[in-house]
Design an enzyme around this catalytic site. Structure first.
Site, PDB file in Angstrom:
ATOM      1  N   ASP A  46       0.958  -1.369  -0.119  1.00 42.63           N
ATOM      2  CA  ASP A  46      -0.038  -0.171  -0.002  1.00 42.63           C
ATOM      3  C   ASP A  46       0.788   1.309  -0.056  1.00 42.63           C
ATOM      4  O   ASP A  46       1.743   1.595   0.907  1.00 42.63           O
ATOM      5  CB  ASP A  46      -1.027  -0.125   1.115  1.00 42.63           C
ATOM      6  CG  ASP A  46      -1.737   1.211   1.303  1.00 42.63           C
ATOM      7  OD1 ASP A  46      -2.959   1.130   0.874  1.00 42.63           O
ATOM      8  OD2 ASP A  46      -1.294   2.173   1.857  1.00 42.63           O
ATOM      9  N   TYR A  51       3.185   9.749  -0.244  1.00 44.48           N
ATOM     10  CA  TYR A  51       4.190   9.222   0.405  1.00 44.48           C
ATOM     11  C   TYR A  51       5.367   9.243  -0.210  1.00 44.48           C
ATOM     12  O   TYR A  51       6.516   9.331   0.299  1.00 44.48           O
ATOM     13  CB  TYR A  51       3.861   7.650   0.475  1.00 44.48           C
ATOM     14  CG  TYR A  51       2.722   7.295   1.336  1.00 44.48           C
ATOM     15  CD1 TYR A  51       1.850   8.045   1.861  1.00 44.48           C
ATOM     16  CD2 TYR A  51       2.256   5.901   1.252  1.00 44.48           C
ATOM     17  CE1 TYR A  51       0.566   7.656   2.532  1.00 44.48           C
ATOM     18  CE2 TYR A  51       1.207   5.574   1.914  1.00 44.48           C
ATOM     19  CZ  TYR A  51       0.258   6.551   2.667  1.00 44.48           C
ATOM     20  OH  TYR A  51      -0.899   6.116   2.987  1.00 44.48           O
ATOM     21  N   LYS A  76      -3.013   5.729  -4.360  1.00 46.28           N
ATOM     22  CA  LYS A  76      -3.886   6.694  -3.969  1.00 46.28           C
ATOM     23  C   LYS A  76      -3.852   8.146  -4.706  1.00 46.28           C
ATOM     24  O   LYS A  76      -2.592   8.640  -4.744  1.00 46.28           O
ATOM     25  CB  LYS A  76      -4.019   6.699  -2.524  1.00 46.28           C
ATOM     26  CG  LYS A  76      -3.756   5.719  -1.669  1.00 46.28           C
ATOM     27  CD  LYS A  76      -4.170   5.796  -0.214  1.00 46.28           C
ATOM     28  CE  LYS A  76      -3.593   4.452   0.637  1.00 46.28           C
ATOM     29  NZ  LYS A  76      -2.275   4.538   1.121  1.00 46.28           N
ATOM     30  N   HIS A 109      -7.942   9.135  -1.788  1.00 47.91           N
ATOM     31  CA  HIS A 109      -6.984   9.172  -0.424  1.00 47.91           C
ATOM     32  C   HIS A 109      -7.971   9.924   0.687  1.00 47.91           C
ATOM     33  O   HIS A 109      -8.025   9.076   1.630  1.00 47.91           O
ATOM     34  CB  HIS A 109      -5.607   9.734  -0.534  1.00 47.91           C
ATOM     35  CG  HIS A 109      -4.781   9.675   0.291  1.00 47.91           C
ATOM     36  ND1 HIS A 109      -3.205   9.547   0.114  1.00 47.91           N
ATOM     37  CD2 HIS A 109      -4.794   8.949   1.635  1.00 47.91           C
ATOM     38  CE1 HIS A 109      -2.646   8.971   1.489  1.00 47.91           C
ATOM     39  NE2 HIS A 109      -3.539   8.924   1.962  1.00 47.91           N
TER      40      HIS A 109
HETATM   41  P1  NDP Z   1       0.683   1.359  11.951  1.00 47.94           P
HETATM   42  O1  NDP Z   1      -0.394   1.080  12.780  1.00 47.94           O
HETATM   43  O2  NDP Z   1       1.120   0.396  11.055  1.00 47.94           O
HETATM   44  O3  NDP Z   1       2.139   1.625  13.066  1.00 47.94           O
HETATM   45  C1  NDP Z   1       3.133   1.605  12.237  1.00 47.94           C
HETATM   46  C2  NDP Z   1       4.210   2.162  13.662  1.00 47.94           C
HETATM   47  O4  NDP Z   1       4.130   0.862  14.373  1.00 47.94           O
HETATM   48  C3  NDP Z   1       5.665   2.267  13.122  1.00 47.94           C
HETATM   49  O5  NDP Z   1       6.249   2.917  14.183  1.00 47.94           O
HETATM   50  C4  NDP Z   1       6.279   0.879  13.627  1.00 47.94           C
HETATM   51  O6  NDP Z   1       7.776   0.963  13.800  1.00 47.94           O
HETATM   52  C5  NDP Z   1       5.592   0.132  14.424  1.00 47.94           C
HETATM   53  N1  NDP Z   1       5.343  -1.261  14.568  1.00 47.94           N
HETATM   54  C6  NDP Z   1       5.263  -1.997  13.280  1.00 47.94           C
HETATM   55  N2  NDP Z   1       5.243  -3.292  13.723  1.00 47.94           N
HETATM   56  C7  NDP Z   1       5.272  -3.244  14.947  1.00 47.94           C
HETATM   57  C8  NDP Z   1       5.717  -4.354  15.975  1.00 47.94           C
HETATM   58  N3  NDP Z   1       5.515  -5.629  15.491  1.00 47.94           N
HETATM   59  N4  NDP Z   1       5.639  -4.193  17.170  1.00 47.94           N
HETATM   60  C9  NDP Z   1       5.801  -2.864  17.758  1.00 47.94           C
HETATM   61  N5  NDP Z   1       5.588  -1.764  16.892  1.00 47.94           N
HETATM   62  C10 NDP Z   1       5.416  -1.942  15.380  1.00 47.94           C
HETATM   63  O7  NDP Z   1       0.619   2.652  11.343  1.00 47.94           O
HETATM   64  P2  NDP Z   1       0.649   3.306   9.775  1.00 47.94           P
HETATM   65  O8  NDP Z   1       0.303   4.710   9.918  1.00 47.94           O
HETATM   66  O9  NDP Z   1       1.985   3.249   9.088  1.00 47.94           O
HETATM   67  O10 NDP Z   1      -0.386   2.442   8.972  1.00 47.94           O
HETATM   68  C11 NDP Z   1      -0.432   1.440   8.263  1.00 47.94           C
HETATM   69  C12 NDP Z   1      -0.193   1.745   6.645  1.00 47.94           C
HETATM   70  O11 NDP Z   1      -1.712   2.399   6.369  1.00 47.94           O
HETATM   71  C13 NDP Z   1       0.610   2.982   6.223  1.00 47.94           C
HETATM   72  O12 NDP Z   1       1.868   2.493   6.241  1.00 47.94           O
HETATM   73  C14 NDP Z   1      -0.028   3.415   4.947  1.00 47.94           C
HETATM   74  O13 NDP Z   1       0.375   2.318   3.922  1.00 47.94           O
HETATM   75  C15 NDP Z   1      -1.566   3.231   5.297  1.00 47.94           C
HETATM   76  N6  NDP Z   1      -1.936   4.349   5.828  1.00 47.94           N
HETATM   77  C16 NDP Z   1      -2.974   4.985   5.230  1.00 47.94           C
HETATM   78  C17 NDP Z   1      -3.709   6.327   5.574  1.00 47.94           C
HETATM   79  C18 NDP Z   1      -4.796   6.994   4.659  1.00 47.94           C
HETATM   80  O14 NDP Z   1      -4.966   7.983   4.999  1.00 47.94           O
HETATM   81  N7  NDP Z   1      -5.454   6.341   3.922  1.00 47.94           N
HETATM   82  C19 NDP Z   1      -3.186   7.010   6.712  1.00 47.94           C
HETATM   83  C20 NDP Z   1      -2.024   6.302   7.268  1.00 47.94           C
HETATM   84  C21 NDP Z   1      -1.569   5.054   7.040  1.00 47.94           C
HETATM   85  P3  NDP Z   1       9.040   0.721  12.876  1.00 47.94           P
HETATM   86  O15 NDP Z   1       8.556   0.892  11.388  1.00 47.94           O
HETATM   87  O16 NDP Z   1       9.969   1.617  13.428  1.00 47.94           O
HETATM   88  O17 NDP Z   1       9.191  -0.679  13.174  1.00 47.94           O
END
Ligand code: NDP
Length: 278
Positions: A46, A51, A76, A109
């Site tokens: 995604d 991004y 998006k 988006h």
């Molecule tokens: P997430 O809920 O996926 O959380 C990501 C965070 O959690 C990062 O800081 C990561 O740290 C940490 N993390 C990941 N795996 C673990 C684990 N196993 N244990 C502990 N911490 C963990 O948030 P996102 O905002 O990234 O959402 C996921 C995806 O959704 C985005 O990447 C994007 O593709 C999409 N998105 C879409 C939006 C929209 O408006 N349509 C808005 C926001 C996101 P680290 O990377 O340092 O490991």
């Protein structure tokens, strides 16, 4: 690692229930971590124009030994591209950056209600699907009224709606509407984006301990049990694998009910789609 099970859209295409998100990952890093995710066994990526990493995602797809047709790719349309011609051009530009002929899924988006062009943008996505630039079309961050409006205006139902969704913010009203229309629900921020104590919540950690699993795996298994497509993001190699391994974890009905009970009226961590951007 097993491949993710899939869920079928009303248009007949299928999406893996667990995927990989790359928000806040720069282009070069995206090329690296998407490569790791594909090698680990993820088959859904995604991204978004916003991004700024579509080129890196494209490089990873080309470098991977996983055939293109086995990977589900989403990008998006950004908020300044809702005019019909701008939306068509934006999709073409995203395809160029990704180095792809066709997307699996193109999403609006954000609805940006105050801009008032989401119906026009939706008509553009319908045209993009008819022209074959994307197999499926959907939306993200639409308040219920705007979701109903695009369906009423065009008689075309989005295949999927990508929204903030995690145990602290379970989106029951939108999920009920999705069920009525046959729309698949997709969770962004499935792990709570690190903005709350979700992964330290004793209900979650207690279930994790009982299974010898991590808190993140429990949360992702909860999404899967509800047939909610989740796209956790991590740039940490061990977590990329750990999150995928949630596929091996199944929760009991009692455990699912305990997590269902964590929903909070103030659980939203991100932007409210109904609030003007200003
Ligand atoms: P997430 O809920 O996926 O959380 C990501 C965070 O959690 C990062 O800081 C990561 O740290 C940490 N993390 C990941 N795996 C673990 C684990 N196993 N244990 C502990 N911490 C963990 O948030 P996102 O905002 O990234 O959402 C996921 C995806 O959704 C985005 O990447 C994007 O593709 C999409 N998105 C879409 C939006 C929209 O408006 N349509 C808005 C926001 C996101 P680290 O990377 O340092 O490991």
């Amino acid at each position: 690692m097993p491949l993710s099970p899939t869920v079928t859209f009303h248009d007949g295409h299928r999406i893996p229930l667990l995927g990989y998100g790359v928000f806040k990952v720069d282009d070069d890093r995206a090329a690296d971590v998407v490569g790791q995710a594909l090698a680990a066994g993820y088959r859904q990526v995604d991204t978004a124009r916003l991004y700024g990493n579509e080129e890196g995602v494209g490089r990873a797809l080309r470098a991977s030994s996983v055939p293109r047709e086995e990977v589900f790719v989403t990008t998006k349309l950004w908020n300044d591209e809702h005019a019909f011609d701008a939306a068509i051009a934006a999709c073409e530009a995203s395809l160029d950056r990704l180095g792809l002929e066709q997307l699996d899924l193109y999403l609006i988006h954000w609805a940006v209600p105050e801009q008032g062009r989401y119906v026009e943008a939706w008509r553009a996505l319908i045209a993009l699907r008819e022209r074959g630039l994307t197999r499926s079309i959907g939306v993200s961050n639409f308040p219920l009224a705007e979701l109903e409006e695009i369906i009423a205006a065009t008689a075309v139902v989005p295949a999927i709606h990508q929204i903030e969704l995690h145990p602290y913010f379970q989106q029951r009203e939108l999920r009920a509407a999705h069920a009525q229309h046959g729309i698949v629900t997709q969770a962004w921020g499935p792990l709570g984006q690190g903005k709350s104590d979700l992964l330290e919540n004793p209900v979650i950690t207690g279930i994790a301990e009982a299974h010898g699993a991590s808190a993140a795996q429990v949360v992702l298994a909860w999404h899967r049990a509800h047939e909610i497509v989740a796209i956790p993001k991590s740039v940490t190699p061990a977590r990329i694998v750990e999150n995928l391994a949630s596929l091996e974890l199944s929760l009991t009905r009692g455990e699912l009910a305990a997590i269902d009970a964590l929903d909070r009226p103030d659980g939203r961590g991100g932007r409210d789609p109904g609030r003007p951007w200003g």
